[in-house]
Design a protein around this motif. Structure first.
Motif, PDB file in Angstrom:
ATOM      1  N   ARG A   8     -10.248  -5.998   0.341  1.00 30.82           N
ATOM      2  CA  ARG A   8      -9.512  -4.958  -0.358  1.00 30.82           C
ATOM      3  C   ARG A   8     -10.465  -3.797  -0.655  1.00 30.82           C
ATOM      4  NH1 ARG A   8      -6.230  -7.527  -5.018  1.00 30.82           N
ATOM      5  NH2 ARG A   8      -5.081  -8.423  -3.289  1.00 30.82           N
ATOM      6  N   GLY A   9     -10.455  -2.783   0.203  1.00 31.17           N
ATOM      7  CA  GLY A   9     -11.351  -1.648   0.013  1.00 31.17           C
ATOM      8  C   GLY A   9     -10.957  -0.789  -1.173  1.00 31.17           C
ATOM      9  N   ILE A  10     -11.955  -0.265  -1.879  1.00 28.69           N
ATOM     10  CA  ILE A  10     -11.694   0.675  -2.962  1.00 28.69           C
ATOM     11  C   ILE A  10     -12.500   1.943  -2.689  1.00 28.69           C
ATOM     12  CG2 ILE A  10     -11.312  -1.205  -4.585  1.00 28.69           C
ATOM     13  CD1 ILE A  10     -14.016  -0.359  -5.870  1.00 28.69           C
ATOM     14  N   PRO A  11     -12.043   3.088  -3.159  1.00 30.04           N
ATOM     15  CA  PRO A  11     -12.745   4.350  -2.853  1.00 30.04           C
ATOM     16  C   PRO A  11     -14.187   4.348  -3.353  1.00 30.04           C
ATOM     17  CG  PRO A  11     -10.568   4.775  -3.773  1.00 30.04           C
ATOM     18  CD  PRO A  11     -10.818   3.311  -3.943  1.00 30.04           C
ATOM     19  N   THR A  45      -4.095   6.837   1.322  1.00 28.38           N
ATOM     20  CA  THR A  45      -3.554   5.940   0.314  1.00 28.38           C
ATOM     21  C   THR A  45      -3.466   6.727  -0.997  1.00 28.38           C
ATOM     22  OG1 THR A  45      -5.719   5.123  -0.395  1.00 28.38           O
ATOM     23  CG2 THR A  45      -4.635   3.947   1.407  1.00 28.38           C
ATOM     24  N   SER A  46      -2.781   6.180  -1.979  1.00 25.95           N
ATOM     25  CA  SER A  46      -2.612   6.891  -3.243  1.00 25.95           C
ATOM     26  C   SER A  46      -3.933   7.127  -3.951  1.00 25.95           C
ATOM     27  CB  SER A  46      -1.668   6.111  -4.158  1.00 25.95           C
ATOM     28  OG  SER A  46      -2.149   4.798  -4.359  1.00 25.95           O
ATOM     29  N   ASP A  47      -4.964   6.337  -3.634  1.00 26.35           N
ATOM     30  CA  ASP A  47      -6.265   6.567  -4.248  1.00 26.35           C
ATOM     31  C   ASP A  47      -7.257   7.267  -3.321  1.00 26.35           C
ATOM     32  OD1 ASP A  47      -6.455   4.403  -2.598  1.00 26.35           O
ATOM     33  OD2 ASP A  47      -7.291   3.031  -4.074  1.00 26.35           O
ATOM     34  N   GLY A  48      -6.738   7.837  -2.209  1.00 26.92           N
ATOM     35  CA  GLY A  48      -7.546   8.746  -1.411  1.00 26.92           C
ATOM     36  C   GLY A  48      -8.260   8.171  -0.217  1.00 26.92           C
ATOM     37  N   THR A  96      -9.185  16.262   1.585  1.00 26.24           N
ATOM     38  CA  THR A  96     -10.275  15.471   1.014  1.00 26.24           C
ATOM     39  C   THR A  96      -9.928  13.987   1.029  1.00 26.24           C
ATOM     40  OG1 THR A  96     -10.886  17.306  -0.441  1.00 26.24           O
ATOM     41  CG2 THR A  96     -11.715  15.130  -1.033  1.00 26.24           C
ATOM     42  N   TYR A  97     -10.891  13.167   1.423  1.00 30.31           N
ATOM     43  CA  TYR A  97     -10.669  11.721   1.462  1.00 30.31           C
ATOM     44  C   TYR A  97     -11.953  11.003   1.075  1.00 30.31           C
ATOM     45  CZ  TYR A  97     -13.328  11.562   5.852  1.00 30.31           C
ATOM     46  OH  TYR A  97     -14.310  11.654   6.798  1.00 30.31           O
ATOM     47  N   SER A  98     -11.825   9.724   0.761  1.00 33.19           N
ATOM     48  CA  SER A  98     -12.973   8.878   0.439  1.00 33.19           C
ATOM     49  C   SER A  98     -13.042   7.717   1.422  1.00 33.19           C
ATOM     50  CB  SER A  98     -12.868   8.312  -0.981  1.00 33.19           C
ATOM     51  OG  SER A  98     -12.937   9.330  -1.946  1.00 33.19           O
ATOM     52  N   THR A 145       0.839  -1.186   0.000  1.00 35.80           N
ATOM     53  CA  THR A 145       0.000   0.000   0.000  1.00 35.80           C
ATOM     54  C   THR A 145       0.879   1.241   0.000  1.00 35.80           C
ATOM     55  OG1 THR A 145      -1.710  -1.168   1.242  1.00 35.80           O
ATOM     56  CG2 THR A 145      -1.793   1.231   1.257  1.00 35.80           C
ATOM     57  N   LYS A 146       0.647   2.148  -0.944  1.00 39.93           N
ATOM     58  CA  LYS A 146       1.395   3.404  -0.992  1.00 39.93           C
ATOM     59  C   LYS A 146       0.569   4.488  -0.312  1.00 39.93           C
ATOM     60  CE  LYS A 146       3.884   2.307  -5.259  1.00 39.93           C
ATOM     61  NZ  LYS A 146       4.175   2.725  -6.650  1.00 39.93           N
ATOM     62  N   VAL A 147       1.210   5.241   0.566  1.00 39.45           N
ATOM     63  CA  VAL A 147       0.496   6.290   1.287  1.00 39.45           C
ATOM     64  C   VAL A 147       1.185   7.627   1.026  1.00 39.45           C
ATOM     65  CG1 VAL A 147      -0.333   4.730   3.082  1.00 39.45           C
ATOM     66  CG2 VAL A 147       1.817   5.929   3.409  1.00 39.45           C
ATOM     67  N   VAL A 148       0.397   8.686   1.121  1.00 40.75           N
ATOM     68  CA  VAL A 148       0.928  10.032   0.935  1.00 40.75           C
ATOM     69  C   VAL A 148       0.462  10.904   2.094  1.00 40.75           C
ATOM     70  CG1 VAL A 148       1.061   9.881  -1.568  1.00 40.75           C
ATOM     71  CG2 VAL A 148      -1.061  10.624  -0.518  1.00 40.75           C
ATOM     72  N   LYS A 149       1.299  11.866   2.445  1.00 44.16           N
ATOM     73  CA  LYS A 149       0.963  12.788   3.520  1.00 44.16           C
ATOM     74  C   LYS A 149       0.322  14.036   2.911  1.00 44.16           C
ATOM     75  CE  LYS A 149       2.993  15.304   7.443  1.00 44.16           C
ATOM     76  NZ  LYS A 149       4.240  15.600   8.179  1.00 44.16           N
TER      77      LYS A 149
END
Length: 364
Positions: A99-102, A124-127, A44-46, A28-32
């Motif tokens: 495996r959750g998806i936005p 995560t990279s997809d929010g 903003t997040y999902s 899992t890739k995460v961003v700050k």
């Protein structure tokens, strides 16, 4: 938020695909994301919706007959040999991944007051939301292919370099087999002489001896394969993704054939792999007025409170997997009050499960 046509399983079974074992693929890739003036102090997040992934380990076994197999018993005393080329498949471990998806219909903003000390969130990279005001380290242990490093196991291939000039010049197959078995016995004799110290030119040290012995064993195996044949095993992973909306009973998720491997659920060339899914903890359905009232009260950090389901994967003969799984579609949503994040000296820290959107830990 969910699939409406619950009777049409073609909408539920989204994918059957081959996964190539690539190191780090499942990480899992995460961003700050910092809440600053430029984004009005909001991130903003999902929230996720649940995708259940059935992961099946399948091994392709390739059998290749040796050209001298009719002489295996006569010269080597071996009765069990491969007499014809063939391919077979074996179904190994079957497991279930969450495996959750936005869910684009459930997108929110983490809002902070301008005076809050360095507010931030990890996504995560997809929010999907991972944490607020604290670092997040992905835990991919459950999603890694533990056997990726051993996904391919092959028998020693027949190396043409072991074929002597005498063997290549032999006219008939019978004569070639006779020459090949003489080479095998010469190799065995050479190995024994080295091990007992009777060889004329012994390796200078233990490491050199080990290397020579390994080379001799490889040569012997390559020649033996000409009689007994070769077996090659290659293991890969296949996935079937399901969006749970209702209970399932004996639903065919895919089929398996010893001759074809994994095939689609509607392909009668394989035996069915069934799924039972039953909600064991499900949020009550709100009427329109209750739902509207709750929506007005949802201020702050919205998160999921997943429901729970029991899952069983099985064939007509045995159970392949049995366990419980959290399902966001069976749950509800709640919110953390904004006041929790307004303490300038000691802001609250929250960790989430990105695959479900549920709270993992609150640190005050």
């Amino acid at each position: 938020m969910t699939i409406k046509d619950t009777n049409n399983m073609k909408n539920m079974i989204l994918l059957v695909g081959l996964l190539i074992a690539i190191p780090g693929m499942a990480q899992t890739k995460v961003v700050k994301a910092n809440a600053v003036k430029a984004n009005d102090y909001g991130v903003t997040y999902s929230l996720p919706k649940t995708h259940l992934v059935v992961d099946a380990e399948v091994t392709k076994v390739t059998y290749k007959a040796g050209p001298y197999y009719p002489y295996a018993e006569k010269y080597l005393g071996v009765k069990k040999v491969i007499t014809e080329d063939a391919v077979a498949y074996e179904l190994g471990k079957v497991k279930l991944l969450n495996r959750g998806i936005p869910d684009k219909e459930n997108t929110y903003v983490v809002s902070f007051k301008p005076g809050t000390v360095a507010p931030y969130a990890y996504l995560t990279s997809d929010g999907l939301l991972c944490s607020i005001n604290t670092e997040y380290t992905p835990d991919d242990a459950s999603d890694k292919k533990d056997d990726a490093s051993k996904s391919k196991k092959k028998a020693a291939a027949t190396n043409t370099s072991v074929l002597s000039e005498e063997l290549l010049m032999a006219g008939s197959t019978a004569k070639q087999a006779e020459v090949a078995v003489k080479q095998i016995y010469r190799i065995r004799e050479s190995r024994m002489n080295i091990l007992t110290g009777d060889a004329d030119n012994l390796p200078p040290d233990g490491q050199a001896m080990k290397l020579v012995i390994e080379q001799l064993e490889q040569q012997e195996q390559a020649l033996t394969n000409l009689f007994v044949g070769e077996t090659t095993r290659v293991t890969d992973h296949y996935e079937v993704t399901i969006v749970p909306t209702e209970d399932l009973e004996k639903e065919v998720v895919f089929r398996f054939s010893e001759h074809l491997g994994i095939v689609d659920a509607d392909d009668l060339g394989g035996a069915p792999i069934y799924m039972n899914l039953k909600a064991i903890d499900r949020a009550p359905q709100l009427d329109p007025k209750e739902a509207e009232k709750k929506e007005k009260m949802m201020k702050g950090i919205v998160y999921n409170v997943p429901g729970k389901a029991s899952v069983e994967l099985f064939t007509s003969k045995k159970t392949l997997y049995k366990g419980e799984v959290q399902v966001t579609e069976f749950g509800t949503q709640e919110a953390l009050a904004p006041v929790m994040f307004e303490d300038k000296k000691a802001p609250v820290k929250v960790l989430f499960y990105p695959e479900t959107g549920a709270i993992k830990q609150i640190i005050q």
